[in-house]
Every structure is written in C-alpha cells, then in structure tokens.
Design a protein around this motif. Structure first.
Motif, PDB file in Angstrom:
ATOM      1  N   LYS A 113       0.953  10.130  -5.971  1.00  0.00           N
ATOM      2  CA  LYS A 113       1.173   9.325  -4.903  1.00  0.00           C
ATOM      3  C   LYS A 113       1.072   9.683  -3.346  1.00  0.00           C
ATOM      4  CE  LYS A 113       4.943   6.545  -2.740  1.00  0.00           C
ATOM      5  NZ  LYS A 113       6.182   6.672  -2.519  1.00  0.00           N
ATOM      6  N   ASP A 114       1.708  10.903  -3.117  1.00  0.00           N
ATOM      7  CA  ASP A 114       1.776  11.446  -1.725  1.00  0.00           C
ATOM      8  C   ASP A 114       0.218  11.916  -1.485  1.00  0.00           C
ATOM      9  OD1 ASP A 114       4.349  10.919  -1.800  1.00  0.00           O
ATOM     10  OD2 ASP A 114       4.706  12.918  -2.261  1.00  0.00           O
ATOM     11  N   ASN A 115      -0.500  12.586  -2.392  1.00  0.00           N
ATOM     12  CA  ASN A 115      -1.674  13.241  -1.952  1.00  0.00           C
ATOM     13  C   ASN A 115      -3.019  12.085  -1.951  1.00  0.00           C
ATOM     14  OD1 ASN A 115      -1.287  16.490  -1.548  1.00  0.00           O
ATOM     15  ND2 ASN A 115      -0.112  15.408  -2.829  1.00  0.00           N
ATOM     16  N   TYR A 116      -2.838  11.168  -2.917  1.00  0.00           N
ATOM     17  CA  TYR A 116      -4.054  10.143  -3.033  1.00  0.00           C
ATOM     18  C   TYR A 116      -3.667   8.904  -2.201  1.00  0.00           C
ATOM     19  CZ  TYR A 116      -6.608  12.841  -6.266  1.00  0.00           C
ATOM     20  OH  TYR A 116      -7.374  13.681  -7.065  1.00  0.00           O
ATOM     21  N   LYS A 117      -2.522   8.892  -1.644  1.00  0.00           N
ATOM     22  CA  LYS A 117      -2.073   7.676  -0.809  1.00  0.00           C
ATOM     23  C   LYS A 117      -2.322   6.501  -1.555  1.00  0.00           C
ATOM     24  CE  LYS A 117      -1.389  10.552   2.654  1.00  0.00           C
ATOM     25  NZ  LYS A 117       0.150  11.195   2.710  1.00  0.00           N
ATOM     26  N   GLU A 150       0.770  -1.276  -0.021  1.00  0.00           N
ATOM     27  CA  GLU A 150      -0.074  -0.139  -0.025  1.00  0.00           C
ATOM     28  C   GLU A 150       0.962   1.328   0.040  1.00  0.00           C
ATOM     29  OE1 GLU A 150      -2.737  -0.087   3.206  1.00  0.00           O
ATOM     30  OE2 GLU A 150      -3.876  -1.806   2.414  1.00  0.00           O
ATOM     31  N   GLY A 151       0.737   2.267  -0.761  1.00  0.00           N
ATOM     32  CA  GLY A 151       1.143   3.347  -0.845  1.00  0.00           C
ATOM     33  C   GLY A 151       2.713   3.274  -1.567  1.00  0.00           C
TER      34      GLY A 151
END
Length: 265
Positions: free
Chosen positions: A203-207, A33-34
């Motif tokens: 990637k960072d904001n929508y996880k 995940e992530g």
C-alpha cells in the motif's frame, strides 16, 4: 488541513440475484485513492459475490460500479483488469506447471507495449519489450523474496510463497486497485504476520488502493483504514476498525452465526 483523496472505486446500490436467491441487496460502498479497505462478514454474507461483481465474473442485477469514473457494468474480466483492477483468489490460481518467473512475465505481457506483429516477425520492438519485461519481472521477484525460486515450478512452492507469488502476479498487471480475497486463508501465524507486513508495504510503496476480504480479524484490524461489514447480502456497518470492533450489530451478526453453527453441531 489535508485535501481528501479522490474516489477511485464506487459501488452504487448494487444487487445480485441467483434465481430466487438474493445474494446482495442494495449495497453501496466507495474507496479513495491510496486507501486500504476491509470487507468482512459471516460466511454467506455476500463478500465473494461482491468481488465477483467488481471483477466481471458476474454482472449486477441492479446498480452500478465505477472505477476511476468508468462504468464497469457489462465488461469482461480481462477488460476490467485492463481498466486497473487486479485480483487474487481464496483458492490460489497460479500456472502450477510454469516457472515462478514465467507466471510473473505472463502478467506483464497483458500490458506489453510491443505488438503481436512485432513478436511474430521478431522485430526490434519485440526484443526491446521482452528485455523490459524480464527486467521488471526480476525486480518484482526481488521485492517479494522469490528471486531464488524464479526457475522453480510455481506448484512446487510452499503455500505461503504461492500466496506471495499470486499477489506479485496481480501487481505485475499495474493495477489501480488490488482486490485480495482471503489472502491469509490456510496460513500459519508466522506467515500471516509476514503477509500483514507485506500488505502494508504494498500500500505504501505502490500507492495502491486495496480491498481486502479476510476472516482473520487481527489482520483486518491492523491493516485497514476503514471496514465494511456485510450480513445476509446487506451492508450492516461501515467505519474505522475501532468503530467496527465495538459495533453491537457486527457482534450480533458474528455471534448469531456461531450460535447457528453450534445448533447444527
């Protein structure tokens, strides 16, 4: 010490044959995940075949694929999308004769809460759902700097903006994992740099977990946490960008292809 992220996507000993051709042979991989994972390899390595297996275009000849613990084998593409896998394509596939905003709204409608009955009879639930979709569509257009083009036909956008719209439409389906098939193909250096920034931001904001096929090694090395390498349908390497960059086996696979191409020139 941080706790390892749960595994989201698992590919277990997957093979695919087309007649007598072995397109993939016993390939295994995973994504947490992530995580942002790259999938690279020479032309004909099996990268797009693997994407097609992950999204239900093809079914594995052997092996299993799981997303968030659920088996994907045998599911149709729309069912896999509903499970949480969204994809872009090497050749952009937008509704060119529809507006930019309608392309986004079509994606949101796949997961709309109001039913076909409420839409048919124009019930209050229909109008509430449409209002919510319009709001979300406008928000995502703002994020992707496409708000000023919302009523323009998607087919009239520049190549770079069409790529941006395709990624935005994929995100509108609310995926757990986003599969990007050569998103930098056909882009100039400036557009590629903007895409690199956008992928990191998503990637960072929508996880999200992101799986990326790409030939632009600068892009891959700068955005990926880990990289898998395929050659002739088999996995030949896996590791961080630093490990892959110096792998003799990976270098040989790419140099071997270059030598073959020169020989046929």
């Amino acid at each position: 010490m941080s706790t390892p992220a749960p595994i989201l996507l698992e590919v277990n000993h997957v093979s695919r044959t087309f007649g007598g051709l072995q397109a993939l042979n016993n390939v295994s991989m995973y994504m947490a995940e992530g995580e942002l994972v790259g999938l690279i390899g020479p032309n004909g390595a099996g990268k797009t075949t693997l994407f097609n297996l992950l999204t239900g275009v093809y079914e594995p000849s052997a092996g299993k694929i799981h997303l968030a613990g659920e088996k994907l084998n045998g599911l149709k593409p729309y069912q896999i999308n509903q499970k949480g896998a969204a994809r872009t394509f090497q050749n952009i596939r937008l509704f060119g004769q529809m507006s930019v905003v309608d392309n986004i709204k079509m994606a949101f409608h796949q997961h709309a809460r109001h039913s076909a009955v409420s839409s048919m009879f124009r019930l209050p639930m229909h109008f509430k759902g449409e209002k919510e979709i319009n709001k979300k569509a406008n928000e995502i257009l703002e994020i992707f700097n496409l708000k000023d083009r919302e009523h323009e036909l998607a087919g009239n956008l520049s190549y770079g903006k069409q790529r941006r719209l395709e990624i935005a439409r994929a995100l509108a389906t609310g995926p757990k994992v986003l599969l990007l098939d050569e998103p930098a193909a056909g882009m100039n250096p400036q557009e590629t740099a903007e895409l690199m920034t956008l992928i990191k931001w998503i990637k960072d904001n929508y996880k999200l977990s992101i799986l990326l096929i790409e030939h632009d090694m600068s892009l891959v090395m700068n955005v990926c946490d880990r990289i898998y390498v395929l050659d002739r349908g088999e996995r030949i390497a896996e590791g961080t960008p630093e490990v892959i960059r110096t792998s003799a086996q990976v270098i040989e696979a790419y140099l071997g292809q270059d030598a073959e191409e020169e020989g046929h020139a």
